[in-house]
Design a protein around this motif. Sequence first.
Motif, PDB file in Angstrom:
ATOM      1  N   UNK A   1       8.122  -5.018   8.989  1.00  0.00           N
ATOM      2  CA  UNK A   1       7.296  -3.909   9.455  1.00  0.00           C
ATOM      3  C   UNK A   1       6.039  -3.751   8.597  1.00  0.00           C
ATOM      4  N   UNK A   2       6.164  -3.999   7.298  1.00  0.00           N
ATOM      5  CA  UNK A   2       5.009  -3.844   6.407  1.00  0.00           C
ATOM      6  C   UNK A   2       3.933  -4.863   6.733  1.00  0.00           C
ATOM      7  N   UNK A   3       4.303  -6.139   6.841  1.00  0.00           N
ATOM      8  CA  UNK A   3       3.284  -7.163   7.071  1.00  0.00           C
ATOM      9  C   UNK A   3       2.797  -7.169   8.513  1.00  0.00           C
ATOM     10  N   UNK A   4       3.546  -6.558   9.427  1.00  0.00           N
ATOM     11  CA  UNK A   4       3.091  -6.492  10.814  1.00  0.00           C
ATOM     12  C   UNK A   4       1.823  -5.661  10.946  1.00  0.00           C
ATOM     13  N   UNK A   5       1.581  -4.755  10.004  1.00  0.00           N
ATOM     14  CA  UNK A   5       0.382  -3.922  10.047  1.00  0.00           C
ATOM     15  C   UNK A   5      -0.847  -4.633   9.502  1.00  0.00           C
ATOM     16  N   UNK A   6      -0.716  -5.863   9.024  1.00  0.00           N
ATOM     17  CA  UNK A   6      -1.843  -6.605   8.473  1.00  0.00           C
ATOM     18  C   UNK A   6      -1.665  -6.865   6.989  1.00  0.00           C
ATOM     19  N   UNK A   7      -2.604  -7.635   6.440  1.00  0.00           N
ATOM     20  CA  UNK A   7      -2.542  -7.989   5.027  1.00  0.00           C
ATOM     21  C   UNK A   7      -2.657  -6.753   4.145  1.00  0.00           C
ATOM     22  N   UNK A   8      -1.997  -6.811   3.005  1.00  0.00           N
ATOM     23  CA  UNK A   8      -2.153  -5.764   2.003  1.00  0.00           C
ATOM     24  C   UNK A   8      -2.877  -6.363   0.809  1.00  0.00           C
ATOM     25  N   UNK A   9      -3.421  -5.531  -0.032  1.00  0.00           N
ATOM     26  CA  UNK A   9      -4.183  -6.006  -1.181  1.00  0.00           C
ATOM     27  C   UNK A   9      -3.271  -6.759  -2.148  1.00  0.00           C
ATOM     28  N   UNK A  10      -3.766  -7.869  -2.724  1.00  0.00           N
ATOM     29  CA  UNK A  10      -2.919  -8.654  -3.634  1.00  0.00           C
ATOM     30  C   UNK A  10      -2.363  -7.836  -4.794  1.00  0.00           C
ATOM     31  N   UNK A  11      -3.189  -6.933  -5.359  1.00  0.00           N
ATOM     32  CA  UNK A  11      -2.678  -6.145  -6.476  1.00  0.00           C
ATOM     33  C   UNK A  11      -1.641  -5.132  -6.015  1.00  0.00           C
ATOM     34  N   UNK A  12      -1.741  -4.661  -4.760  1.00  0.00           N
ATOM     35  CA  UNK A  12      -0.707  -3.781  -4.222  1.00  0.00           C
ATOM     36  C   UNK A  12       0.611  -4.552  -4.069  1.00  0.00           C
ATOM     37  N   UNK A  13       0.533  -5.828  -3.701  1.00  0.00           N
ATOM     38  CA  UNK A  13       1.736  -6.651  -3.612  1.00  0.00           C
ATOM     39  C   UNK A  13       2.374  -6.832  -4.989  1.00  0.00           C
ATOM     40  N   UNK A  14       1.536  -7.078  -6.005  1.00  0.00           N
ATOM     41  CA  UNK A  14       2.068  -7.230  -7.365  1.00  0.00           C
ATOM     42  C   UNK A  14       2.737  -5.942  -7.833  1.00  0.00           C
ATOM     43  N   UNK A  15       2.106  -4.805  -7.559  1.00  0.00           N
ATOM     44  CA  UNK A  15       2.694  -3.519  -7.950  1.00  0.00           C
ATOM     45  C   UNK A  15       4.010  -3.273  -7.204  1.00  0.00           C
ATOM     46  N   UNK A  16       4.105  -3.734  -5.961  1.00  0.00           N
ATOM     47  CA  UNK A  16       5.319  -3.508  -5.177  1.00  0.00           C
ATOM     48  C   UNK A  16       6.497  -4.296  -5.736  1.00  0.00           C
ATOM     49  N   UNK A  17       6.265  -5.544  -6.128  1.00  0.00           N
ATOM     50  CA  UNK A  17       7.368  -6.410  -6.558  1.00  0.00           C
ATOM     51  C   UNK A  17       7.774  -6.135  -8.003  1.00  0.00           C
ATOM     52  N   UNK A  18       6.883  -5.554  -8.803  1.00  0.00           N
ATOM     53  CA  UNK A  18       7.187  -5.346 -10.225  1.00  0.00           C
ATOM     54  C   UNK A  18       8.487  -4.569 -10.452  1.00  0.00           C
ATOM     55  N   UNK A  19       8.761  -3.430  -9.786  1.00  0.00           N
ATOM     56  CA  UNK A  19      10.036  -2.728 -10.035  1.00  0.00           C
ATOM     57  C   UNK A  19      11.254  -3.516  -9.563  1.00  0.00           C
ATOM     58  N   UNK A  20      11.121  -4.309  -8.501  1.00  0.00           N
ATOM     59  CA  UNK A  20      12.234  -5.143  -8.060  1.00  0.00           C
ATOM     60  C   UNK A  20      12.531  -6.219  -9.101  1.00  0.00           C
ATOM     61  N   UNK A  21      11.459  -6.787  -9.696  1.00  0.00           N
ATOM     62  CA  UNK A  21      11.652  -7.780 -10.761  1.00  0.00           C
ATOM     63  C   UNK A  21      12.306  -7.141 -11.979  1.00  0.00           C
ATOM     64  N   UNK A  22      11.932  -5.907 -12.294  1.00  0.00           N
ATOM     65  CA  UNK A  22      12.556  -5.213 -13.422  1.00  0.00           C
ATOM     66  C   UNK A  22      14.043  -4.977 -13.157  1.00  0.00           C
ATOM     67  N   UNK A  23      14.390  -4.652 -11.915  1.00  0.00           N
ATOM     68  CA  UNK A  23      15.801  -4.449 -11.574  1.00  0.00           C
ATOM     69  C   UNK A  23      16.575  -5.757 -11.699  1.00  0.00           C
ATOM     70  N   UNK A  24      15.993  -6.861 -11.240  1.00  0.00           N
ATOM     71  CA  UNK A  24      16.666  -8.152 -11.353  1.00  0.00           C
ATOM     72  C   UNK A  24      16.855  -8.539 -12.817  1.00  0.00           C
TER      73      UNK A  24
END
Length: 574
Positions: free
Chosen positions: A181-204
């Motif tokens: 659903x997120x990518x269906x709305x179009x590209x997001x900014x690269x830095x927004x993608x990095x900020x999104x994955x950072x907490x998931x990486x911290x959890x892993x």
Amino acid sequence: MSELASPPSGAAAPEGSADTAAPVDTTPHVPEQQRSDESSDGQPTVRTTPAADLPTAPAVPPVPSGTIAGSLLASRYRLRTRVGTDPAACAEFWRAEDTILRRDVAVTVLRRPAPGVVLGDDLSDTARAEQMVVRALRSGSFEHSGCARLLDVLTPGAASLPEDVLGAAVTEWVPGRSLGEVVADGLIKPLAAARAVAPLAAAAEAAHRHGLVLGCDHPQRVRITPDGRAQLCFALPRHDVTPADDVRGLGAVLYTLLTSHWPLSSADAARAGLSAAEPTPGGALPPPSELRPGVPVELDTLTHGTLGPDGVPGHVHTAAAVQRLLTEVVAEDDRMALFPPAHDGVPSAPGDVWQDRGRTVAPTDPQRRRKMTIALTALGAAVLVVLGYLGVQLGAMFVDNGAPPIVVEGEPVQPDQAQPQIAPPPAGPTVGGVAVEVYDQGGDPDNADRAARIIDHDPATAWGTSTYYQQFPAYRPGIGIMVSFASAVQLSELTIDSPSRGTVVEIRSAPSTDATLAETEKITEVTLGTGRTPVSLDGSQPVEHVLLWITKLSGGGSAYSSEIGEVEFRRAGA
């Protein structure tokens, strides 16, 4: 602590009942050929009855097979909407309702494989499910903002489960949207993608330190919260998933947010409503920067390192490395917030400080307007300071004030009396650089404002790289200094004064300051010692632009960096 509640045993309680859950009934199932009767003295006995003599309806109705919307698990969790499946784990992902606490929950249901389905291992269906449930029980005390909290585990054989359900795990429901659903709305900014994955990486990273795994290598297990954070929503990963699979999953989530393509299983991509990433003819995935503009080289390198095969240069092995790099990228973006961002193909949002040309968005928040005014004022002051400094430097180049000229004919350059005295080099006239800049085609040069220090005739001042947690090329292929002369010069030697022993520098000629690395030509390579390191350039062609390209940093452990205090160039001939 996680909320671990065992499902009630016995008859199903009415929906919405406030009764507390009873302990899990783990009594072995009694085959249909055996049933309990009471003897004349009232004591229960067990006798065997031929299957043909069994009554048509058992005394206790069995729980219906299958999971459909409206099914009730453990007399408590009402399944509402199935939002995904993971066939490799025989798992279904449901949005459900906790009928006791009246809240939405996420339920991962382990189903018995369909007839004829082979999962590629020698485990029985029950043994496989038990291993997955045991993993879930071990993670009961693990909590992190990057993954949903575990609330309940339904063990194989528990009462009030459908016949073909081997177990289930209940977690908090993560609001927001799926990756599809997120990518269906179009590209997001690269830095927004990095900020999104950072907490998931911290959890892993935290889970791996505790001997646990997340299972984030499946696109439907991850959701994006309303504030833009990637979070693991569904528990019970495959029984054979490893920390290395989590690392690939982190790279896959980042790659998907950058490109709208899932780079792992194409079947999982189709189930999640995503396009599958198409590898190049060589079998490698195209870097995100080839599919959309504005992707920093660090994110290109990270996706390559996490998704590439083991053993290749720059391979990323741990979630800790992923977290560190994403944290550095986000911190650098925050540091550079006063400067216009690189074009990334995504329109500016109403809340962005920098807006697209021709679009004016008046901030409605007075506090935001005040912050923008302060930021722009600071930017203007910084620009004036830089322009003033450049004016002084250019004036010193063309005014005879005792400073060394740009190209010196004859005797070596004599240092300014105000500078520390340095023993002159043995022979040959020196050549001064007209312009010096940090060369980094990723668009994020290290300490660009200090580049001119390498030709200021003061070894006490220096230019240095940032400090990296891993050696090149883990984060980037290299970084360099481009020195440009007034015209083409035939060089015989250069000397690099540096305290960074072990730094490897390639000396390259470049046709222009903005040439790609492939367009430059390697002249020689040198490993720096401590202090002055001479580099012979005999036999080289006349050059106008010289690139000092650093391919290996000094240092070790988790701190790699290099520093250059001074560079002297010597013209060929007497």
